[in-house]
Design a protein around this motif. Sequence first.
Motif, PDB file in Angstrom:
ATOM      1  N   VAL A 281      47.292 -37.874  17.750  1.00  0.00           N
ATOM      2  CA  VAL A 281      47.318 -37.618  19.194  1.00  0.00           C
ATOM      3  C   VAL A 281      46.173 -36.698  19.594  1.00  0.00           C
ATOM      4  O   VAL A 281      45.439 -36.970  20.556  1.00  0.00           O
ATOM      5  CB  VAL A 281      48.666 -37.012  19.615  1.00  0.00           C
ATOM      6  N   LEU A 282      46.000 -35.600  18.869  1.00  0.00           N
ATOM      7  CA  LEU A 282      44.931 -34.651  19.190  1.00  0.00           C
ATOM      8  C   LEU A 282      43.569 -35.338  19.134  1.00  0.00           C
ATOM      9  O   LEU A 282      42.710 -35.107  19.996  1.00  0.00           O
ATOM     10  CB  LEU A 282      44.971 -33.462  18.228  1.00  0.00           C
ATOM     11  N   ALA A 283      43.376 -36.170  18.125  1.00  0.00           N
ATOM     12  CA  ALA A 283      42.095 -36.861  17.987  1.00  0.00           C
ATOM     13  C   ALA A 283      41.871 -37.841  19.129  1.00  0.00           C
ATOM     14  O   ALA A 283      40.776 -37.927  19.690  1.00  0.00           O
ATOM     15  CB  ALA A 283      42.035 -37.584  16.640  1.00  0.00           C
TER      16      ALA A 283
ATOM     17  N   THR B 221      35.826 -16.809  27.143  1.00  0.00           N
ATOM     18  CA  THR B 221      34.717 -17.708  26.860  1.00  0.00           C
ATOM     19  C   THR B 221      35.183 -19.113  26.549  1.00  0.00           C
ATOM     20  O   THR B 221      34.442 -20.063  26.714  1.00  0.00           O
ATOM     21  CB  THR B 221      33.900 -17.193  25.668  1.00  0.00           C
ATOM     22  N   ALA B 222      36.406 -19.283  26.058  1.00  0.00           N
ATOM     23  CA  ALA B 222      36.924 -20.609  25.749  1.00  0.00           C
ATOM     24  C   ALA B 222      37.999 -20.958  26.762  1.00  0.00           C
ATOM     25  O   ALA B 222      38.818 -20.141  27.105  1.00  0.00           O
ATOM     26  CB  ALA B 222      37.512 -20.649  24.328  1.00  0.00           C
ATOM     27  N   ARG B 223      37.991 -22.198  27.237  1.00  0.00           N
ATOM     28  CA  ARG B 223      38.931 -22.596  28.257  1.00  0.00           C
ATOM     29  C   ARG B 223      39.670 -23.852  27.827  1.00  0.00           C
ATOM     30  O   ARG B 223      39.274 -24.536  26.906  1.00  0.00           O
ATOM     31  CB  ARG B 223      38.202 -22.819  29.597  1.00  0.00           C
ATOM     32  N   HIS B 224      40.762 -24.124  28.523  1.00  0.00           N
ATOM     33  CA  HIS B 224      41.585 -25.276  28.199  1.00  0.00           C
ATOM     34  C   HIS B 224      41.660 -26.239  29.377  1.00  0.00           C
ATOM     35  O   HIS B 224      42.700 -26.385  30.007  1.00  0.00           O
ATOM     36  CB  HIS B 224      43.005 -24.824  27.822  1.00  0.00           C
ATOM     37  N   PRO B 225      40.555 -26.918  29.735  1.00  0.00           N
ATOM     38  CA  PRO B 225      40.653 -27.932  30.777  1.00  0.00           C
ATOM     39  C   PRO B 225      41.445 -29.125  30.263  1.00  0.00           C
ATOM     40  O   PRO B 225      41.651 -29.270  29.068  1.00  0.00           O
ATOM     41  CB  PRO B 225      39.191 -28.320  31.017  1.00  0.00           C
ATOM     42  N   VAL B 226      41.880 -29.966  31.170  1.00  0.00           N
ATOM     43  CA  VAL B 226      42.612 -31.158  30.752  1.00  0.00           C
ATOM     44  C   VAL B 226      41.680 -32.088  30.018  1.00  0.00           C
ATOM     45  O   VAL B 226      40.588 -32.373  30.491  1.00  0.00           O
ATOM     46  CB  VAL B 226      43.193 -31.891  31.979  1.00  0.00           C
ATOM     47  N   PRO B 227      42.065 -32.588  28.838  1.00  0.00           N
ATOM     48  CA  PRO B 227      41.189 -33.494  28.096  1.00  0.00           C
ATOM     49  C   PRO B 227      40.950 -34.788  28.860  1.00  0.00           C
ATOM     50  O   PRO B 227      41.723 -35.176  29.737  1.00  0.00           O
ATOM     51  CB  PRO B 227      41.981 -33.759  26.806  1.00  0.00           C
ATOM     52  N   ALA B 228      39.877 -35.482  28.511  1.00  0.00           N
ATOM     53  CA  ALA B 228      39.569 -36.778  29.107  1.00  0.00           C
ATOM     54  C   ALA B 228      40.611 -37.801  28.663  1.00  0.00           C
ATOM     55  O   ALA B 228      41.379 -37.557  27.735  1.00  0.00           O
ATOM     56  CB  ALA B 228      38.176 -37.207  28.667  1.00  0.00           C
ATOM     57  N   PRO B 229      40.660 -38.959  29.308  1.00  0.00           N
ATOM     58  CA  PRO B 229      41.595 -40.006  28.891  1.00  0.00           C
ATOM     59  C   PRO B 229      41.405 -40.339  27.409  1.00  0.00           C
ATOM     60  O   PRO B 229      40.314 -40.170  26.852  1.00  0.00           O
ATOM     61  CB  PRO B 229      41.217 -41.193  29.785  1.00  0.00           C
ATOM     62  N   PRO B 230      42.464 -40.814  26.744  1.00  0.00           N
ATOM     63  CA  PRO B 230      42.377 -41.105  25.308  1.00  0.00           C
ATOM     64  C   PRO B 230      41.256 -42.066  24.979  1.00  0.00           C
ATOM     65  O   PRO B 230      41.007 -43.018  25.721  1.00  0.00           O
ATOM     66  CB  PRO B 230      43.746 -41.719  24.984  1.00  0.00           C
ATOM     67  N   ILE B 231      40.587 -41.810  23.875  1.00  0.00           N
ATOM     68  CA  ILE B 231      39.562 -42.739  23.431  1.00  0.00           C
ATOM     69  C   ILE B 231      40.201 -44.011  22.869  1.00  0.00           C
ATOM     70  O   ILE B 231      39.574 -45.059  22.816  1.00  0.00           O
ATOM     71  CB  ILE B 231      38.644 -42.099  22.363  1.00  0.00           C
ATOM     72  N   GLU B 232      41.468 -43.896  22.439  1.00  0.00           N
ATOM     73  CA  GLU B 232      42.275 -45.046  22.045  1.00  0.00           C
ATOM     74  C   GLU B 232      43.643 -44.864  22.692  1.00  0.00           C
ATOM     75  O   GLU B 232      44.112 -43.731  22.824  1.00  0.00           O
ATOM     76  CB  GLU B 232      42.465 -45.123  20.531  1.00  0.00           C
ATOM     77  N   PRO B 233      44.299 -45.948  23.100  1.00  0.00           N
ATOM     78  CA  PRO B 233      45.644 -45.800  23.676  1.00  0.00           C
ATOM     79  C   PRO B 233      46.605 -45.189  22.661  1.00  0.00           C
ATOM     80  O   PRO B 233      46.530 -45.479  21.467  1.00  0.00           O
ATOM     81  CB  PRO B 233      46.040 -47.242  24.019  1.00  0.00           C
ATOM     82  N   LEU B 234      47.490 -44.345  23.142  1.00  0.00           N
ATOM     83  CA  LEU B 234      48.525 -43.783  22.279  1.00  0.00           C
ATOM     84  C   LEU B 234      49.584 -44.842  22.004  1.00  0.00           C
ATOM     85  O   LEU B 234      49.954 -45.605  22.899  1.00  0.00           O
ATOM     86  CB  LEU B 234      49.176 -42.566  22.933  1.00  0.00           C
ATOM     87  N   THR B 235      50.072 -44.867  20.784  1.00  0.00           N
ATOM     88  CA  THR B 235      51.188 -45.751  20.469  1.00  0.00           C
ATOM     89  C   THR B 235      52.457 -45.191  21.100  1.00  0.00           C
ATOM     90  O   THR B 235      52.506 -44.032  21.533  1.00  0.00           O
ATOM     91  CB  THR B 235      51.382 -45.869  18.960  1.00  0.00           C
TER      92      THR B 235
END
Length: 210
Positions: free
Chosen positions: A186-188, A135-149
């Motif tokens: 990073v996760l956020a 029931t739960a899947r791991h698709p690729v997350p969307a692009p970062p809402i903020e750039p990663l440092t």
Amino acid sequence: MVLSVEPDIEVVGQAADGSAALDLLRRTSVDVVLMDVQMPAMDGIEATRHVVGEDLAKVIILTTFDRDDYLFAALEAGASGFLLKNADPDDLVGAIHAVADGHALLAPELTVRVIRRLVQRPEVSVAGGADGEGTARHPVPAPPIEPLTARERDVLALVAEGMSNAEIAGRLFVGESTVKTHVSHVLAKIGARDRVQAVVYAHRTGLTAP
């Protein structure tokens, strides 16, 4: 014996098979279950489906069998962790704390297999209900809402190599609490639910070698 000496862990019951485990869990408040795979009456995979489906506890599979079919069946059933019985006692204790805190955890030597499967099949189910269907899947997350440092990118790349927070801290010469903060950020930013999603994201965006 290992867990009984831990001041913040209480062993509240033991069961000889999956069926007995379910009976115990339905009348005992438990946070985390250490579940074997091969047991009589009801094996650990089927028992895990029921435990997760009935929301009785979080499950860590603890087995001597280093087999991909068990690993992925356990994840499909909704297990939050998968460790081999030759794991260091400190790793076992750490896994219990991590899963109790809501994190997913795999033995480091198993991480690359999960990464490969998820990268090849972006919507592989990794959790399941009582009916056994994912029931739960791991698709690729969307692009970062903020750039990663730059440091967050470094941390994510090391997470993608299967490193623990302690190992990352040693590699980057920083404190483990600093690494935990970076991982949380990073996760956020990438919208990942857990480290598994973050690892898939890192591989698919070229932050680490395939």
